[in-house]
Design a protein around this motif. Structure first.
Motif, mmCIF file in Angstrom:
data_model
loop_
_atom_site.group_PDB
_atom_site.id
_atom_site.type_symbol
_atom_site.label_atom_id
_atom_site.label_comp_id
_atom_site.label_asym_id
_atom_site.label_seq_id
_atom_site.Cartn_x
_atom_site.Cartn_y
_atom_site.Cartn_z
ATOM 1 N N UNK A 1 0.843 -1.175 0.000
ATOM 2 C CA UNK A 1 0.000 0.000 0.000
ATOM 3 C C UNK A 1 0.889 1.238 0.000
ATOM 4 N N UNK A 2 0.437 2.237 -0.708
ATOM 5 C CA UNK A 2 1.156 3.507 -0.775
ATOM 6 C C UNK A 2 0.190 4.637 -0.428
ATOM 7 N N UNK A 3 0.609 5.517 0.475
ATOM 8 C CA UNK A 3 -0.190 6.665 0.881
ATOM 9 C C UNK A 3 0.615 7.926 0.613
ATOM 10 N N UNK A 4 0.009 8.873 -0.133
ATOM 11 C CA UNK A 4 0.721 10.112 -0.470
ATOM 12 C C UNK A 4 -0.220 11.308 -0.413
ATOM 13 N N UNK A 5 0.276 12.404 0.121
ATOM 14 C CA UNK A 5 -0.417 13.682 0.040
ATOM 15 C C UNK A 5 0.147 14.367 -1.203
ATOM 16 N N UNK A 6 -0.613 14.371 -2.296
ATOM 17 C CA UNK A 6 -0.056 14.788 -3.589
ATOM 18 C C UNK A 6 -0.230 16.259 -3.934
ATOM 19 N N UNK A 7 -1.155 16.951 -3.278
ATOM 20 C CA UNK A 7 -1.394 18.368 -3.581
ATOM 21 C C UNK A 7 -1.448 18.604 -5.099
ATOM 22 N N UNK A 8 -2.534 18.186 -5.703
ATOM 23 C CA UNK A 8 -2.828 18.315 -7.132
ATOM 24 C C UNK A 8 -2.348 17.100 -7.915
ATOM 25 N N UNK A 9 -3.131 16.051 -7.837
ATOM 26 C CA UNK A 9 -2.801 14.795 -8.505
ATOM 27 C C UNK A 9 -2.700 14.954 -10.019
ATOM 28 N N UNK A 10 -3.553 15.771 -10.592
ATOM 29 C CA UNK A 10 -3.541 15.943 -12.044
ATOM 30 C C UNK A 10 -2.186 16.437 -12.542
ATOM 31 N N UNK A 11 -1.518 17.274 -11.770
ATOM 32 C CA UNK A 11 -0.211 17.789 -12.169
ATOM 33 C C UNK A 11 0.897 16.749 -11.997
ATOM 34 N N UNK A 12 0.596 15.666 -11.295
ATOM 35 C CA UNK A 12 1.622 14.662 -11.022
ATOM 36 C C UNK A 12 1.331 13.314 -11.678
ATOM 37 N N UNK A 13 0.323 13.238 -12.526
ATOM 38 C CA UNK A 13 -0.024 11.945 -13.123
ATOM 39 C C UNK A 13 1.079 11.415 -14.030
ATOM 40 N N UNK A 14 1.769 12.274 -14.766
ATOM 41 C CA UNK A 14 2.828 11.778 -15.657
ATOM 42 C C UNK A 14 3.969 11.166 -14.845
ATOM 43 N N UNK A 15 4.308 11.769 -13.714
ATOM 44 C CA UNK A 15 5.347 11.210 -12.842
ATOM 45 C C UNK A 15 4.879 9.863 -12.280
ATOM 46 N N UNK A 16 3.623 9.784 -11.871
ATOM 47 C CA UNK A 16 3.066 8.545 -11.345
ATOM 48 C C UNK A 16 3.090 7.439 -12.410
ATOM 49 N N UNK A 17 2.682 7.764 -13.639
ATOM 50 C CA UNK A 17 2.688 6.780 -14.723
ATOM 51 C C UNK A 17 4.106 6.288 -15.017
ATOM 52 N N UNK A 18 5.056 7.188 -15.006
ATOM 53 C CA UNK A 18 6.454 6.813 -15.233
ATOM 54 C C UNK A 18 6.928 5.854 -14.143
ATOM 55 N N UNK A 19 6.602 6.150 -12.890
ATOM 56 C CA UNK A 19 6.982 5.268 -11.784
ATOM 57 C C UNK A 19 6.327 3.898 -11.902
ATOM 58 N N UNK B 1 8.385 -1.380 -7.000
ATOM 59 C CA UNK B 1 7.521 -1.093 -5.854
ATOM 60 C C UNK B 1 6.164 -0.562 -6.301
ATOM 61 N N UNK B 2 6.136 0.212 -7.360
ATOM 62 C CA UNK B 2 4.879 0.746 -7.882
ATOM 63 C C UNK B 2 4.111 -0.346 -8.626
ATOM 64 N N UNK B 3 4.799 -1.120 -9.458
ATOM 65 C CA UNK B 3 4.144 -2.179 -10.233
ATOM 66 C C UNK B 3 3.458 -3.202 -9.336
ATOM 67 N N UNK B 4 4.097 -3.517 -8.200
ATOM 68 C CA UNK B 4 3.595 -4.556 -7.309
ATOM 69 C C UNK B 4 2.658 -4.038 -6.218
ATOM 70 N N UNK B 5 2.453 -2.744 -6.161
ATOM 71 C CA UNK B 5 1.624 -2.157 -5.112
ATOM 72 C C UNK B 5 0.148 -2.527 -5.316
ATOM 73 N N UNK B 6 -0.528 -2.907 -4.239
ATOM 74 C CA UNK B 6 -1.927 -3.317 -4.337
ATOM 75 C C UNK B 6 -2.883 -2.122 -4.292
ATOM 76 N N UNK B 7 -2.562 -1.123 -3.465
ATOM 77 C CA UNK B 7 -3.446 0.034 -3.318
ATOM 78 C C UNK B 7 -2.609 1.306 -3.223
ATOM 79 N N UNK B 8 -3.024 2.315 -3.976
ATOM 80 C CA UNK B 8 -2.455 3.654 -3.864
ATOM 81 C C UNK B 8 -3.548 4.552 -3.292
#
Length: 96
Positions: A1-19, A25-32
């Motif tokens: 599980x991953x928990x993050x305070x992202x402060x504007x997820x839309x601005x960070x989606x490309x970084x998230x997709x890259x990860x 760790x991201x590929x195997x994560x069950x819940x974000x």
């Protein structure tokens, strides 16, 4: 599980997709779980939902909280981990 305070997820989606594509760790994560997403009804799930993950959101609403900006929670569940997720209840309180 991953928990993050992202402060504007839309601005960070490309970084998230890259990860998701490059980090095990991201590929195997069950819940974000993302807080302070700043998403609203004008932003469709498809904008923040990568393939293989299912989106569950609770955006801030002026009608429910009296506030229009900020807030919001987005949970992405890995389809390889769970496909039978059900929302049992949803509540919003100006006191929280």
């Amino acid at each position: 599980m991953s928990l993050s305070n992202v402060r504007s997820f839309r601005k960070k989606t490309s970084e998230f997709l890259c990860n998701l594509q490059t980090k095990r760790d991201y590929k195997d994560c069950s819940i974000f779980c993302f807080t302070e997403t700043w998403l609203d009804a004008t932003i469709p799930d498809s904008t923040v939902q990568p393939p293989g993950l299912t989106t569950y959101r609770s955006d801030r609403s002026r009608d429910e909280t009296g506030k229009a900006r900020g807030g919001g929670v987005c949970i992405l569940v890995n389809d390889r981990w769970a496909t039978d997720v059900k929302i049992l209840s949803k509540t919003c309180s100006v006191d929280i």
